[in-house]
Design a protein around this motif. Structure first.
Motif, PDB file in Angstrom:
ATOM      1  N   SER A  48     -23.116 -11.456  -1.610  1.00 44.14           N
ATOM      2  CA  SER A  48     -22.699 -10.554  -0.528  1.00 44.14           C
ATOM      3  C   SER A  48     -22.713 -11.243   0.823  1.00 44.14           C
ATOM      4  N   ARG A  49     -22.756 -12.569   0.843  1.00 43.13           N
ATOM      5  CA  ARG A  49     -22.775 -13.285   2.109  1.00 43.13           C
ATOM      6  C   ARG A  49     -21.369 -13.709   2.502  1.00 43.13           C
ATOM      7  N   GLY A  50     -21.153 -13.891   3.820  1.00 38.86           N
ATOM      8  CA  GLY A  50     -19.883 -14.397   4.299  1.00 38.86           C
ATOM      9  C   GLY A  50     -19.189 -13.432   5.233  1.00 38.86           C
ATOM     10  N   LEU A  51     -18.020 -13.841   5.698  1.00 41.63           N
ATOM     11  CA  LEU A  51     -17.221 -13.023   6.598  1.00 41.63           C
ATOM     12  C   LEU A  51     -16.500 -11.944   5.808  1.00 41.63           C
ATOM     13  N   LYS A  52     -15.904 -11.007   6.572  1.00 43.98           N
ATOM     14  CA  LYS A  52     -15.277  -9.873   5.919  1.00 43.98           C
ATOM     15  C   LYS A  52     -14.146 -10.309   4.996  1.00 43.98           C
ATOM     16  N   ALA A  53     -13.354 -11.296   5.434  1.00 42.07           N
ATOM     17  CA  ALA A  53     -12.246 -11.756   4.594  1.00 42.07           C
ATOM     18  C   ALA A  53     -12.747 -12.292   3.261  1.00 42.07           C
ATOM     19  N   GLU A  54     -13.873 -13.024   3.289  1.00 38.62           N
ATOM     20  CA  GLU A  54     -14.437 -13.553   2.055  1.00 38.62           C
ATOM     21  C   GLU A  54     -14.944 -12.425   1.162  1.00 38.62           C
ATOM     22  N   LEU A  55     -15.576 -11.419   1.773  1.00 35.09           N
ATOM     23  CA  LEU A  55     -16.085 -10.294   0.988  1.00 35.09           C
ATOM     24  C   LEU A  55     -14.941  -9.528   0.340  1.00 35.09           C
ATOM     25  N   VAL A  56     -13.842  -9.347   1.104  1.00 36.60           N
ATOM     26  CA  VAL A  56     -12.675  -8.647   0.557  1.00 36.60           C
ATOM     27  C   VAL A  56     -12.116  -9.421  -0.629  1.00 36.60           C
ATOM     28  N   ASP A  57     -11.971 -10.753  -0.456  1.00 36.90           N
ATOM     29  CA  ASP A  57     -11.442 -11.568  -1.553  1.00 36.90           C
ATOM     30  C   ASP A  57     -12.336 -11.492  -2.787  1.00 36.90           C
ATOM     31  N   ARG A  58     -13.649 -11.540  -2.550  1.00 43.41           N
ATOM     32  CA  ARG A  58     -14.587 -11.541  -3.670  1.00 43.41           C
ATOM     33  C   ARG A  58     -14.533 -10.225  -4.436  1.00 43.41           C
ATOM     34  N   LEU A  59     -14.502  -9.107  -3.693  1.00 45.70           N
ATOM     35  CA  LEU A  59     -14.457  -7.797  -4.342  1.00 45.70           C
ATOM     36  C   LEU A  59     -13.115  -7.590  -5.033  1.00 45.70           C
ATOM     37  N   TRP A  60     -12.036  -8.065  -4.405  1.00 44.54           N
ATOM     38  CA  TRP A  60     -10.716  -7.911  -5.017  1.00 44.54           C
ATOM     39  C   TRP A  60     -10.616  -8.732  -6.302  1.00 44.54           C
ATOM     40  N   SER A  61     -11.167  -9.962  -6.266  1.00 41.42           N
ATOM     41  CA  SER A  61     -11.148 -10.789  -7.473  1.00 41.42           C
ATOM     42  C   SER A  61     -11.953 -10.146  -8.590  1.00 41.42           C
ATOM     43  N   ALA A  62     -13.117  -9.573  -8.226  1.00 32.69           N
ATOM     44  CA  ALA A  62     -13.942  -8.912  -9.238  1.00 32.69           C
ATOM     45  C   ALA A  62     -13.234  -7.682  -9.804  1.00 32.69           C
ATOM     46  N   THR A  63     -12.503  -6.969  -8.942  1.00 28.08           N
ATOM     47  CA  THR A  63     -11.775  -5.788  -9.399  1.00 28.08           C
ATOM     48  C   THR A  63     -10.663  -6.171 -10.363  1.00 28.08           C
ATOM     49  N   GLU A  64      -9.986  -7.289 -10.018  1.00 30.55           N
ATOM     50  CA  GLU A  64      -8.925  -7.767 -10.899  1.00 30.55           C
ATOM     51  C   GLU A  64      -9.461  -8.195 -12.259  1.00 30.55           C
ATOM     52  N   MET A  91      -9.297  -0.043  -7.872  1.00 30.53           N
ATOM     53  CA  MET A  91      -9.191   0.159  -6.432  1.00 30.53           C
ATOM     54  C   MET A  91      -8.090  -0.745  -5.880  1.00 30.53           C
ATOM     55  N   LYS A  92      -7.285  -0.218  -4.982  1.00 33.95           N
ATOM     56  CA  LYS A  92      -6.212  -0.993  -4.396  1.00 33.95           C
ATOM     57  C   LYS A  92      -6.762  -1.954  -3.350  1.00 33.95           C
ATOM     58  N   LEU A  93      -5.995  -2.998  -3.107  1.00 31.62           N
ATOM     59  CA  LEU A  93      -6.393  -3.977  -2.097  1.00 31.62           C
ATOM     60  C   LEU A  93      -6.438  -3.346  -0.712  1.00 31.62           C
ATOM     61  N   THR A  94      -5.477  -2.437  -0.451  1.00 30.43           N
ATOM     62  CA  THR A  94      -5.471  -1.775   0.856  1.00 30.43           C
ATOM     63  C   THR A  94      -6.724  -0.937   1.066  1.00 30.43           C
ATOM     64  N   ASP A  95      -7.220  -0.319  -0.024  1.00 26.05           N
ATOM     65  CA  ASP A  95      -8.455   0.468   0.086  1.00 26.05           C
ATOM     66  C   ASP A  95      -9.660  -0.429   0.326  1.00 26.05           C
ATOM     67  N   ILE A  96      -9.662  -1.595  -0.309  1.00 27.09           N
ATOM     68  CA  ILE A  96     -10.786  -2.530  -0.119  1.00 27.09           C
ATOM     69  C   ILE A  96     -10.835  -3.017   1.310  1.00 27.09           C
ATOM     70  N   LYS A  97      -9.668  -3.290   1.888  1.00 27.18           N
ATOM     71  CA  LYS A  97      -9.641  -3.797   3.263  1.00 27.18           C
ATOM     72  C   LYS A  97     -10.090  -2.754   4.270  1.00 27.18           C
ATOM     73  N   LYS A  98     -10.017  -1.470   3.917  1.00 27.38           N
ATOM     74  CA  LYS A  98     -10.448  -0.412   4.833  1.00 27.38           C
ATOM     75  C   LYS A  98     -11.960  -0.248   4.859  1.00 27.38           C
ATOM     76  N   LEU A  99     -12.647  -0.811   3.874  1.00 28.30           N
ATOM     77  CA  LEU A  99     -14.092  -0.674   3.814  1.00 28.30           C
ATOM     78  C   LEU A  99     -14.749  -1.473   4.921  1.00 28.30           C
ATOM     79  N   LYS A 100     -15.870  -0.992   5.386  1.00 27.75           N
ATOM     80  CA  LYS A 100     -16.644  -1.722   6.381  1.00 27.75           C
ATOM     81  C   LYS A 100     -17.446  -2.823   5.699  1.00 27.75           C
ATOM     82  N   VAL A 101     -17.951  -3.736   6.517  1.00 32.91           N
ATOM     83  CA  VAL A 101     -18.674  -4.883   5.973  1.00 32.91           C
ATOM     84  C   VAL A 101     -19.890  -4.431   5.163  1.00 32.91           C
ATOM     85  N   ALA A 102     -20.631  -3.444   5.693  1.00 28.23           N
ATOM     86  CA  ALA A 102     -21.813  -2.959   4.979  1.00 28.23           C
ATOM     87  C   ALA A 102     -21.433  -2.373   3.622  1.00 28.23           C
TER      88      ALA A 102
END
Length: 639
Positions: free
Chosen positions: A25-41, A1-12
């Motif tokens: 799954s706790r934290g602000l949206k920026a933290e969730l995006v970073d966490r999911l992007w790191s896991a994807t990488e 998944m691309k980073l741009t696609d991850i950023k388009k996702l809602k918090v839920a």
């Protein structure tokens, strides 16, 4: 998944995907995006071909005036010194702001200035007019220490003012001859037990990467002395560990001198036996002994010879492992050795009861430290007993201005004050077991916020090594340390010198600070004045105050010119709602106009309005429209 696609996702959606991957799954949206992007990488397949980016955090003030806590305080509060702060409104998911019409009110010394541009857009990830989206995404990933520091600092703008310190009852005077773990001689993030013989990391569940160390109150300079330490239990949280973390928990035991680092084994005069089956000194590891785990008891022994040479040996569960270190008299130069422990995600207990037998018999001729006569032990420096005897130094300056260098120099010049340096860099040094850089930076900045609160309640001398360029953050921290002698030291060099230092810092540490982030930092920066109720001393150690203010105004003007303009969002039009009829009123009358007979218009006939049937019905007979017995039966559909 691309980073741009991850950023388009809602918090839920982000939280749902993180839970599926078994991540926090706790934290602000920026933290969730970073966490999911790191896991994807880190997952199979790596990144998509269309989005080849790597996470390269830097120590930059990235997205500077912007928002992570950790963390670290988002941390506390003082009424925001600028309610009209450029007419800005602070949000939880970022520090995006929007200017409103009318000149903003500016308070002296505040972080607000008329005409200031938005300084915090990084958290939302939305590019402003004229900004390249791809460049913004690269900068958003290029987060560093200053990004997380400022994200914690910006939260002070909405935090409540700290309550005045409570006058504590005088603590019971401790026996100076009793051997115990020394809270004053340990990390603030190491928590000593009530009996003084056990301890563990204070924030083990929230910041599992942090190593915490502590020495005993007494050391030795002669004789054959030892102590025993037991690894009580592991403290493993439910959050998944970073992929790069080598060990989920760890313990080091050994000896060090009082002036060495609290990171046992990382300094020259610090000697440790590591739980991985290694001996460590001066940061160098060598194979020694055997690994130990939960429930094991480690014996540490120091043998001083008449010429000043020392042999350090260890044993595990009563089994002698041999001599690990041999030190010449020229190494210690007569300094005392203090028992020292360093642990991560585990609790430790030491045998400090002078009347108790040893857990395991030690080598012949050795005596446990707690059982030694008082005249054969060396007492370390005692901690201050009250706030009035303590001092806190608050550093203020832009990144790369030389704050840390000044702090370390000041500590060397005044060793008698035993300053504790509180900064993100110090906490990063305590994460010696690896882990993703982004995770370490986030944990360090958030932990620092909590440590400052602990420090305000623990008498000692402190230096707060942070940017502290926001008025609200400075005010809140100074209020926390009410009762201390409060000094504010501003490190603000000339423009040419600052550029030289910043370039040298980036070359030495290999950390890049994006230009946009620096511009945003300059716009948001404010230099302190001296309100008598907040501090006792204000010192400018580089440029004098009036010159520093002049240079800062030039920085601000240049930064506003170079930063893209702020796009003001159009206000949404209010929605119009149809007025619902009141259920207790009769329905509106139906009017019909008659224009003639047989559909023909007759100019001689006057139009008349047909009256509703119920107008001619007596009030008592209008049961359909108002019937007390059936309780407004005509309007039952509204309930």
């Amino acid at each position: 998944m691309k980073l741009t696609d991850i950023k388009k996702l809602k918090v839920a959606e982000l939280r749902s995907r993180l839970k599926e991957l078994g991540l926090d799954s706790r934290g602000l949206k920026a933290e969730l995006v970073d966490r999911l992007w790191s896991a994807t990488e880190a997952g199979p397949g790596g990144t998509d071909d269309g989005e080849q980016m790597t996470l390269q955090p830097d120590s930059s003030p990235t997205q500077q005036v912007l928002t992570p806590s950790s963390s670290p305080p988002t941390e506390a509060g003082v009424p925001a010194p600028c309610e009209a702060d450029h007419g800005r409104e602070l949000r939880d998911t970022g520090t995006q702001t929007e200017a409103e019409p009318g000149p903003p009110a500016v308070h002296p010394g505040s972080e607000c200035a008329p005409g200031a541009v938005t300084v915090c857009q990084a958290e939302t990830g939305e590019p402003g007019p004229g900004e390249d989206r791809g460049a913004l995404l690269v900068e958003d990933l290029d987060r560093g220490r200053s990004f997380y520091e400022f994200k914690e600092e910006i939260r002070y703008k909405r935090a409540k003012s700290p309550q005045p310190p409570l006058e504590r009852e005088e603590a019971e005077e401790q026996d100076e001859d009793k051997v115990r773990l020394d809270q004053h001689g340990g990390h603030l993030h190491f928590e000593v037990g009530p009996d003084g013989s056990c301890g563990q990391p204070r924030f083990w569940s929230r910041f599992p990467l942090l190593w915490s160390g502590c020495r005993l109150t007494h050391g030795v300079q002669r004789g054959r002395v030892g102590f025993e330490a037991r690894l009580e239990r592991r403290l493993l949280n439910t959050q998944p560990e970073d992929h790069d973390v080598r060990e989920p928990y760890g313990l080091r035991v050994g000896w060090s001198v009082a002036q060495s680092s609290l990171l046992l084994g990382e300094d020259e005069l610090s000697f440790a036996y590591d739980g991985r089956g290694k001996k460590v000194s001066c940061g160098k590891e060598q194979e020694f002994g055997e690994p130990f785990s939960e429930g094991d008891i480690i014996g540490c022994y120091a043998s001083f010879s008449s010429d000043g040479a020392v042999e350090l040996s260890f044993q595990r569960n009563g089994r002698f492992l041999g001599v690990a270190f041999t030190l010449d008299a020229s190494v210690l130069l007569g300094c005392a050795l203090f028992p020292h422990i360093l642990c991560k995600s585990c609790s430790v207990r030491l045998l400090l009861d002078p009347t108790a037998p040893p857990w395991y018999p030690g080598p012949p001729g050795f005596t446990l430290l707690a059982a030694l006569p008082a005249d054969q032990r060396v007492r370390c420096t005692s901690a201050p007993s009250c706030r009035a005897q303590c001092e806190v130094v608050l550093l203020v300056g832009l990144p790369g201005s030389g704050k840390t260098f000044w702090a370390r120099t000041h500590m060397k010049q005044h060793p008698e004050k035993w300053y504790k340096l509180l900064g993100t860099e110090e906490l990063l040094a305590c994460m010696i077991s690896g882990g993703q850089k982004d995770s370490r930076l986030r944990q360090a900045s958030q932990c620092l916020t909590d440590l400052i609160k602990v420090a305000a309640e623990t008498p000692a001398n402190y230096i707060l090594d942070q940017c502290n360029i926001l008025f609200s953050a400075r005010r809140h921290k100074l209020q926390l340390f009410a009762g201390f002698r409060r000094r504010v030291v501003v490190v603000f060099p000339s423009a040419d010198e600052w550029k030289r230092r910043l370039s040298q810092h980036q070359m030495t540490d290999g950390e890049h600070i994006p230009e946009t982030a620096l511009l945003k930092l300059q716009v948001s920066c404010s230099l302190p004045e001296q309100p008598a109720d907040l501090l006792e001393e204000l010192q400018y150690v580089e440029l004098p105050q009036h010159q520093a203010q002049t240079v800062l105004l030039q920085y601000k003007d240049e930064a506003r010119r170079l930063l893209p303009p702020v796009h003001k969002q159009d206000k949404k039009k209010p929605r119009l709602y149809k007025k619902r009829p009141h259920p207790h009123c009769p329905p509106a009358p139906h009017r019909t106009e008659w224009s003639g007979f047989n559909g023909r218009n007759d100019t001689n006939m006057q139009p008349w309005i047909q009256q509703p049937r119920y107008w001619t019905v007596p009030h008592q007979e209008q049961s359909f429209y108002y019937n007390r017995d059936v309780d407004y039966s005509g309007y039952e559909g509204y309930w």
